[in-house]
Design a protein around this motif. Structure first.
Motif, mmCIF file in Angstrom:
data_model
loop_
_atom_site.group_PDB
_atom_site.id
_atom_site.type_symbol
_atom_site.label_atom_id
_atom_site.label_comp_id
_atom_site.label_asym_id
_atom_site.label_seq_id
_atom_site.Cartn_x
_atom_site.Cartn_y
_atom_site.Cartn_z
ATOM 1 N N LEU A 194 0.827 -1.209 0.000
ATOM 2 C CA LEU A 194 0.000 0.000 0.000
ATOM 3 C C LEU A 194 0.864 1.263 0.000
ATOM 4 O O LEU A 194 0.617 2.202 -0.766
ATOM 5 N N PHE A 195 1.870 1.282 0.881
ATOM 6 C CA PHE A 195 2.748 2.447 0.974
ATOM 7 C C PHE A 195 3.447 2.719 -0.356
ATOM 8 O O PHE A 195 3.527 3.858 -0.810
ATOM 9 N N VAL A 196 3.969 1.647 -0.969
ATOM 10 C CA VAL A 196 4.736 1.835 -2.198
ATOM 11 C C VAL A 196 3.813 2.264 -3.344
ATOM 12 O O VAL A 196 4.194 3.088 -4.191
ATOM 13 N N ALA A 197 2.582 1.741 -3.358
ATOM 14 C CA ALA A 197 1.619 2.150 -4.392
ATOM 15 C C ALA A 197 1.217 3.614 -4.215
ATOM 16 O O ALA A 197 1.113 4.362 -5.195
ATOM 17 N N CYS A 198 1.007 4.029 -2.962
ATOM 18 C CA CYS A 198 0.657 5.432 -2.677
ATOM 19 C C CYS A 198 1.804 6.370 -3.047
ATOM 20 O O CYS A 198 1.587 7.425 -3.672
ATOM 21 N N LEU A 199 3.028 5.987 -2.662
ATOM 22 C CA LEU A 199 4.192 6.807 -3.001
ATOM 23 C C LEU A 199 4.349 6.949 -4.510
ATOM 24 O O LEU A 199 4.622 8.042 -5.029
ATOM 25 N N ALA A 200 4.196 5.829 -5.218
ATOM 26 C CA ALA A 200 4.322 5.853 -6.680
ATOM 27 C C ALA A 200 3.269 6.768 -7.298
ATOM 28 O O ALA A 200 3.568 7.558 -8.199
ATOM 29 N N TRP A 201 2.048 6.683 -6.795
ATOM 30 C CA TRP A 201 0.939 7.490 -7.298
ATOM 31 C C TRP A 201 1.190 8.985 -7.060
ATOM 32 O O TRP A 201 0.904 9.826 -7.910
ATOM 33 N N LEU A 202 1.751 9.312 -5.895
ATOM 34 C CA LEU A 202 1.982 10.715 -5.544
ATOM 35 C C LEU A 202 3.198 11.315 -6.248
ATOM 36 O O LEU A 202 3.199 12.489 -6.629
ATOM 37 N N ILE A 203 4.263 10.495 -6.430
ATOM 38 C CA ILE A 203 5.542 11.049 -6.880
ATOM 39 C C ILE A 203 5.783 10.881 -8.383
ATOM 40 O O ILE A 203 6.128 11.848 -9.076
ATOM 41 N N ILE A 204 5.603 9.645 -8.904
ATOM 42 C CA ILE A 204 6.030 9.373 -10.279
ATOM 43 C C ILE A 204 5.288 10.216 -11.329
ATOM 44 O O ILE A 204 5.926 10.814 -12.203
ATOM 45 N N PRO A 205 3.955 10.325 -11.289
ATOM 46 C CA PRO A 205 3.284 11.129 -12.327
ATOM 47 C C PRO A 205 3.535 12.634 -12.206
ATOM 48 O O PRO A 205 3.231 13.389 -13.122
ATOM 49 N N SER A 206 4.085 13.083 -11.069
ATOM 50 C CA SER A 206 4.255 14.525 -10.830
ATOM 51 C C SER A 206 5.281 15.174 -11.758
ATOM 52 O O SER A 206 5.218 16.375 -12.028
ATOM 53 N N GLY A 207 6.255 14.386 -12.216
ATOM 54 C CA GLY A 207 7.278 14.925 -13.108
ATOM 55 C C GLY A 207 8.341 15.753 -12.419
ATOM 56 O O GLY A 207 9.158 16.414 -13.083
ATOM 57 N N ILE A 208 8.372 15.731 -11.082
ATOM 58 C CA ILE A 208 9.386 16.506 -10.348
ATOM 59 C C ILE A 208 10.769 15.898 -10.556
ATOM 60 O O ILE A 208 10.900 14.723 -10.875
ATOM 61 N N GLY A 209 11.818 16.709 -10.368
ATOM 62 C CA GLY A 209 13.167 16.183 -10.483
ATOM 63 C C GLY A 209 14.148 17.211 -11.008
ATOM 64 O O GLY A 209 13.814 18.384 -11.212
ATOM 65 N N TYR A 210 15.376 16.739 -11.221
ATOM 66 C CA TYR A 210 16.456 17.587 -11.741
ATOM 67 C C TYR A 210 16.883 17.032 -13.094
ATOM 68 O O TYR A 210 17.116 15.829 -13.253
ATOM 69 N N TYR A 211 16.993 17.934 -14.102
ATOM 70 C CA TYR A 211 17.338 17.503 -15.452
ATOM 71 C C TYR A 211 18.488 18.349 -15.994
ATOM 72 O O TYR A 211 18.455 19.578 -15.906
ATOM 73 N N SER A 212 19.509 17.673 -16.526
ATOM 74 C CA SER A 212 20.597 18.373 -17.226
ATOM 75 C C SER A 212 21.076 17.474 -18.359
ATOM 76 O O SER A 212 20.618 16.333 -18.496
ATOM 77 N N THR A 213 21.985 17.960 -19.135
ATOM 78 C CA THR A 213 22.466 17.161 -20.278
ATOM 79 C C THR A 213 23.270 15.940 -19.832
ATOM 80 O O THR A 213 23.328 14.932 -20.528
ATOM 81 N N SER A 214 23.911 16.027 -18.663
ATOM 82 C CA SER A 214 24.780 14.928 -18.213
ATOM 83 C C SER A 214 24.212 14.119 -17.041
ATOM 84 O O SER A 214 24.692 13.009 -16.764
ATOM 85 N N PHE A 215 23.207 14.664 -16.386
ATOM 86 C CA PHE A 215 22.680 13.969 -15.192
ATOM 87 C C PHE A 215 21.182 14.216 -15.051
ATOM 88 O O PHE A 215 20.713 15.352 -15.199
#
Length: 541
Positions: A194-215
């Motif tokens: 349940l916890f992992v499904a809730c976390l995935a639902w909250l975090i993965i579709p959000s698109g948050i994160g850090y993006y650069s050409t090398s990392f």
């Protein structure tokens, strides 16, 4: 003076033995309160009462199981999202699902044997820290090979967590409570889902994160990082728990075990530790010489040699009569059960995503699992012609959440009925029903039918998982328990590996095969448990 009084006085003065296997009447217990008493393990643990300590133990040990399940199942949520980052196809997804089980298979035997030699608590703390560090490292990996390496090491740590935590927890339980409390602990696996499904639902579709050409450190990596937190927490919590008294008794450390019983009694009852009735533990340890062991431990390298010797000795005894029969049946049941459990469960998010993709391209049209898979492979996101897309709709995570939540009612039923209906009843019922569900997946024709069958499968197989954990934990004697459970877990991980690889190979090439193979293995393996002894409400051997 009566004859029996004279006999008692001659035997041990004012001391009174508590007979093995029972506490006697209330009057008998009151009579012995002021005297020096002897008791075996089962009696000693019963006299500590059942209360705060055991519920605290359940919380911490359950949290260990929760973190373990989160780490295993997290990969099923990562696969659809990481397919572009790591350049994944169905086959490489199968290997990513499997690599953690390969690591678990490698680690289970070593950690289980180490726990039988060095102690449950120490090993569990090391495992939890190693597990957390490997998860954090894997979240920073930018390519498939290094990600696989750290997932393998993660699995090697997790391989010891299962067998050791179950042995540790069971060795604090009185026989009357053991089945229900082991079922309670199995329910924490569902919480992990349940916890992992809730976390995935909250975090993965959000698109948050850090993006650069090398990392890149995108949302699925942040999700993975969050999954490491429980392992760090349990490592700290375990420091405050005692070593297993059953383990200490078997190592000849009766005084330390007695001190632990006194602490448990004090926490449970609120009374001073010195009012605990048992003053001496009755232990039958043939061929065990504590003085000799102390002399040998003066050598700097003795502990390592002793551990290796114990590993070889424990392994040898597992494959000798009368334990051989239990070992072989346990290996077979765990192998077949986990082909179904992990073989299908870890592919549910992928199947939900494929149905969602098909539904967006063909609104209102019905299609079977195999037709949906054929479309995705030839014309959809898995085809060579299409540009890779890792966009996952929130609906996919909601369906996954519903599937894992369906295990909650079955876990409640298992907790309430495990000591009444027995381990074998639940295991046979679970494997037979989940086998029928596996067959039923071939006949679903839309995402709602797929969700319904998946939810029922998740519910009944979780119930069987609780029964299997109880049964396997109880059939092995104390000095072989962690090693025996570890060997069974190796078979379970092998089942998880083969299940994921076979499903990955057959799902796209010959779709009907996986569901029918899983069904036959689940039903056949479950029936084997009828050959094992009844352990319900029986003392630990």
């Amino acid at each position: 003076m009566h004859k029996h009084d004279v006999k008692d006085d001659r035997a041990n003065g004012c001391s009174k033995d508590i007979e093995l296997g029972g506490l006697g009447t209330k009057a008998d217990q009151e009579k012995t309160k002021s005297s020096t008493e002897k008791a075996d393990f089962e009696t000693a643990i019963e006299l500590t009462g059942y209360g705060k300590f055991h519920y605290l133990l359940l919380t911490v040990c359950g949290f260990v199981s929760t973190s373990e399940e989160m780490d295993v199942i997290s990969m099923s949520f990562i696969l659809p999202s990481a397919q572009c980052d790591l350049n994944l196809n169905t086959q490489t997804k199968g290997w990513l699902n499997s690599i953690i089980f390969i690591g678990m298979m490698a680690g289970a035997y070593v950690w289980g044997s180490a726990a039988d030699s060095l102690g449950r608590k120490k090993v569990l703390i090391v495992i939890s820290v190693m597990n957390a560090l490997c998860i954090v490292a894997s979240s920073f990996c930018q390519d498939y090979i290094f990600f696989m390496l750290f997932r393998f090491l993660n699995g090697a740590a997790l391989g010891g967590s299962g067998p050791v935590i179950w042995s540790y927890f069971a060795e604090f339980q009185p026989k009357a409570k053991r089945g229900s409390m082991l079922s309670f602990m199995a329910a924490f696996w569902t919480l992990g889902n349940l916890f992992v499904a809730c976390l995935a639902w909250l975090i993965i579709p959000s698109g948050i994160g850090y993006y650069s050409t090398s990392f890149t450190y995108n949302s699925w990596r942040i999700f993975l990082l969050m999954c490491a937190l429980p392992s760090f927490i349990v490592a700290v919590l375990l420091v405050f728990l005692p070593e297993s008294p059953k383990f200490l008794i078997m190592r000849g450390k009766k005084d330390k075990a007695l001190n632990i019983f006194q602490r448990i009694y004090q926490i449970n009852t609120g009374k001073p530790a010195d009012t605990y009735q048992v003053k001496e533990l009755i232990v039958d340890l043939p061929k065990y010489d504590p003085e000799k062991r102390k002399e040998k431990k003066l050598l700097a390298c003795w502990k390592v040699r002793e551990m290796l010797s114990d590993i070889m000795s424990n392994s040898k005894h597992l494959f000798m009569p009368p334990i051989l029969k239990f070992t072989l049946i346990s290996i077979t049941i765990n192998f077949t059960f986990h082909i179904g459990y992990y073989g299908l469960m870890m592919w549910f998010p992928e199947l939900f995503n494929r149905f969602d993709e098909y539904g967006r391209m063909h609104p209102g049209q019905s299609a079977s699992v195999c037709e949906v898979t054929d479309f995705v492979v030839k014309y959809g996101s898995h085809s060579d012609e299409n540009v890779c897309s890792d966009k996952i709709e929130s609906q996919v995570f909601m369906e996954s959440l519903i599937t894992v939540a369906s295990a909650i009612p079955s876990n409640i039923i298992a907790v309430l009925g495990m000591d009444h209906l027995g381990r074998k009843f639940f295991l046979v019922f679970s494997t037979f029903t989940s086998g029928l569900c596996a067959v039923g997946m071939y006949f679903v024709y839309n995402s709602k039918q797929n969700l319904a069958v998946s939810a029922v499968f998740s519910g009944v197989i979780s119930c069987g998982n609780a029964a299997l954990d109880c049964l396997i934990t109880e059939i092995f004697p104390t000095h072989l328990r962690a090693t025996g459970v570890a060997v069974s877990m190796v078979a379970a991980r092998l089942g998880g590996i083969i299940g994921n690889i076979v499903i990955a190979q057959l799902l796209d090439l010959y779709c009907p095969a996986p569901t029918f193979i899983v069904a036959c293995l689940l039903i056949g393996g479950g029936l084997l448990c009828l050959l094992l002894p009844n352990t319900t409400r029986e003392p630990l051997s």
